[in-house]
Scaffold this motif. Structure first.
Motif, PDB file in Angstrom:
ATOM      1  N   GLY A 149       0.779  -1.229   0.000  1.00 58.16           N
ATOM      2  CA  GLY A 149       0.000   0.000   0.000  1.00 58.16           C
ATOM      3  C   GLY A 149       0.810   1.279   0.000  1.00 58.16           C
ATOM      4  N   LYS A 150       2.135   1.177  -0.088  1.00 56.56           N
ATOM      5  CA  LYS A 150       2.961   2.383  -0.076  1.00 56.56           C
ATOM      6  C   LYS A 150       2.771   3.178  -1.369  1.00 56.56           C
ATOM      7  N   VAL A 151       2.702   4.489  -1.205  1.00 60.42           N
ATOM      8  CA  VAL A 151       2.480   5.392  -2.324  1.00 60.42           C
ATOM      9  C   VAL A 151       3.805   6.039  -2.722  1.00 60.42           C
ATOM     10  N   PHE A 152       4.028   6.151  -4.016  1.00 58.76           N
ATOM     11  CA  PHE A 152       5.233   6.815  -4.513  1.00 58.76           C
ATOM     12  C   PHE A 152       4.927   7.512  -5.827  1.00 58.76           C
ATOM     13  N   PHE A 153       5.791   8.455  -6.175  1.00 62.16           N
ATOM     14  CA  PHE A 153       5.679   9.196  -7.440  1.00 62.16           C
ATOM     15  C   PHE A 153       6.832   8.814  -8.359  1.00 62.16           C
ATOM     16  N   TYR A 154       6.549   8.783  -9.655  1.00 61.22           N
ATOM     17  CA  TYR A 154       7.619   8.653 -10.642  1.00 61.22           C
ATOM     18  C   TYR A 154       7.477   9.775 -11.656  1.00 61.22           C
ATOM     19  N   TYR A 155       8.571  10.521 -11.840  1.00 60.57           N
ATOM     20  CA  TYR A 155       8.632  11.599 -12.828  1.00 60.57           C
ATOM     21  C   TYR A 155       9.627  11.203 -13.902  1.00 60.57           C
ATOM     22  N   ASN A 156       9.242  11.378 -15.163  1.00 59.14           N
ATOM     23  CA  ASN A 156      10.046  10.920 -16.291  1.00 59.14           C
ATOM     24  C   ASN A 156      10.161  12.052 -17.307  1.00 59.14           C
ATOM     25  N   THR A 157      11.396  12.369 -17.719  1.00 62.25           N
ATOM     26  CA  THR A 157      11.557  13.468 -18.671  1.00 62.25           C
ATOM     27  C   THR A 157      12.696  13.207 -19.643  1.00 62.25           C
ATOM     28  N   HIS A 158      12.762  14.073 -20.640  1.00 62.11           N
ATOM     29  CA  HIS A 158      13.838  14.098 -21.629  1.00 62.11           C
ATOM     30  C   HIS A 158      14.192  15.570 -21.817  1.00 62.11           C
ATOM     31  N   LEU A 159      15.283  15.993 -21.173  1.00 65.91           N
ATOM     32  CA  LEU A 159      15.643  17.401 -21.190  1.00 65.91           C
ATOM     33  C   LEU A 159      16.200  17.818 -22.547  1.00 65.91           C
ATOM     34  N   GLU A 160      16.286  19.131 -22.739  1.00 61.27           N
ATOM     35  CA  GLU A 160      16.692  19.701 -24.020  1.00 61.27           C
ATOM     36  C   GLU A 160      18.069  19.214 -24.448  1.00 61.27           C
ATOM     37  N   PHE A 161      18.196  18.940 -25.729  1.00 59.27           N
ATOM     38  CA  PHE A 161      19.458  18.506 -26.334  1.00 59.27           C
ATOM     39  C   PHE A 161      20.378  19.709 -26.562  1.00 59.27           C
ATOM     40  N   GLY A 162      21.663  19.417 -26.698  1.00 56.34           N
ATOM     41  CA  GLY A 162      22.607  20.448 -27.075  1.00 56.34           C
ATOM     42  C   GLY A 162      23.949  20.323 -26.411  1.00 56.34           C
ATOM     43  N   TYR A 163      23.980  19.638 -25.272  1.00 52.71           N
ATOM     44  CA  TYR A 163      25.218  19.525 -24.514  1.00 52.71           C
ATOM     45  C   TYR A 163      26.346  18.929 -25.351  1.00 52.71           C
ATOM     46  N   ILE A 181      10.241  21.120 -12.754  1.00 54.75           N
ATOM     47  CA  ILE A 181       9.895  19.774 -12.278  1.00 54.75           C
ATOM     48  C   ILE A 181       9.929  19.727 -10.753  1.00 54.75           C
ATOM     49  N   VAL A 182      10.937  20.344 -10.157  1.00 50.17           N
ATOM     50  CA  VAL A 182      11.027  20.370  -8.695  1.00 50.17           C
ATOM     51  C   VAL A 182       9.812  21.076  -8.102  1.00 50.17           C
TER      52      VAL A 182
END
Length: 309
Positions: A149-163, A181-182
């Motif tokens: 029953g534990k609750v958790f969040f998952y955040y998934n992203t793809h940041l801007e290219f260029g590095y 996002i924070v």
């Protein structure tokens, strides 16, 4: 102060982040030559949650049709749900249930489909000052683990290219994107829930764009994991460009925390990293062979973490 709940290491959560490589008309590294190995990989590891980047609608359909017990959520970055790539999250319906979910854009107007922030500098790979090529999204899901029953969040992203083209290119978008996002995490995870943030960050691990995470209680899953295959594997490149041995040789900081091509990361809050792996040492039966005779599922290696919460 937010109370952090006791860690249960007996029932770890397994999470994968994987830039699966967009399948648009790429005959050299064709999806049909890679997809069988990806299915074998997922069936072998059986993650509870998997964040995908660059995944298109037909790839998601293939994965769902060829995996047992997995579903997915994600809105394409154009906002029209017409098949474009997205930052979808796949999840194991036997082990987790969805409580809430959403997608927002890394831009000044995050709740509508929109391009990310521009840089003021001249962008050599674009040809115009600061032009950002793509919309950038973050997909998030709130889960409840069925076992306890534990609750958790998952955040998934793809940041801007260029590095890789120029250190500064896309940096404004990456810095503002992480800060956004924070702020979104702080608005949702208000009861001390575990938060896992992963993705293709298009930047090295120690870059200042990640400071908002560290300032708000996140830690690096790669750095803090207590179990690794090896320190070399912990600090491996993640972008292989279908030619890992060549990328390894090009590293100025080979197998170090500042590895130039180590651009996929996990960050954790209110939970602990147990194991971290860069998935590069196992052949899952793919037909696609790289220049160093390895077998590639994509132009990125997946990263895997087990989390105690």
């Amino acid at each position: 102060a937010v109370e952090v709940k006791a860690v249960n290491s007996e029932n770890p959560l397994k999470v994968i982040s994987f830039n699966i490589t967009v399948s648009n008309n790429d005959t050299t590294n064709d999806w049909s030559a890679r997809r069988g190995a990806i299915i074998n990989f997922i069936n072998t590891e059986k993650p509870d949650v998997m964040g995908l980047q660059e995944v298109t609608a037909h790839q998601l359909t293939y994965l769902k049709n060829n995996l047992s017990g997995y579903d997915h959520y994600g809105i394409d970055r154009g906002g029209s749900n017409n098949g474009f790539e997205r930052t979808s999250i796949m999840y194991n319906t036997a082990t987790v249930e969805v409580v809430d979910k959403g997608t927002f854009w890394l831009s000044a107007t995050p709740d509508t489909a929109s391009k990310s922030w521009n840089d003021a500098i001249f962008a050599p790979v674009e040809g115009t000052p600061g032009a950002m090529k793509y919309h950038r999204t973050c997909t998030w899901m709130k889960f409840k683990r069925k076992a306890d029953g534990k609750v958790f969040f998952y955040y998934n992203t793809h940041l801007e290219f260029g590095y890789h083209a120029n250190y500064n290119l896309g940096q404004t978008a990456r810095e503002k994107g992480v800060a956004l996002i924070v702020e979104r995490v702080k608005a949702k995870a208000t009861n001390g829930e575990a938060v896992i943030f992963g993705g293709d960050m298009n930047q090295i691990a120690n870059d200042k764009c990640f400071n908002p995470l560290f300032d708000n209680g996140f830690v690096s899953g790669r750095v803090t994991a207590t179990t690794v295959t090896s320190e070399q594997n912990r600090n491996s490149i993640t972008w292989n460009d279908y030619d890992a041995s060549n990328r390894d040789k090009q590293e100025n900081n080979n197998y170090s925390p500042n590895s130039f091509n180590m651009i996929d990361h996990f960050f954790l809050k209110n939970c602990n990293a147990m194991e971290f792996r860069t998935i590069r040492d196992t052949n899952y039966g793919g037909e696609l062979k790289g220049k160093d005779n390895g077998s590639y599922m994509a132009d990125h290696f997946p990263i895997l973490i087990t989390v105690a919460m």
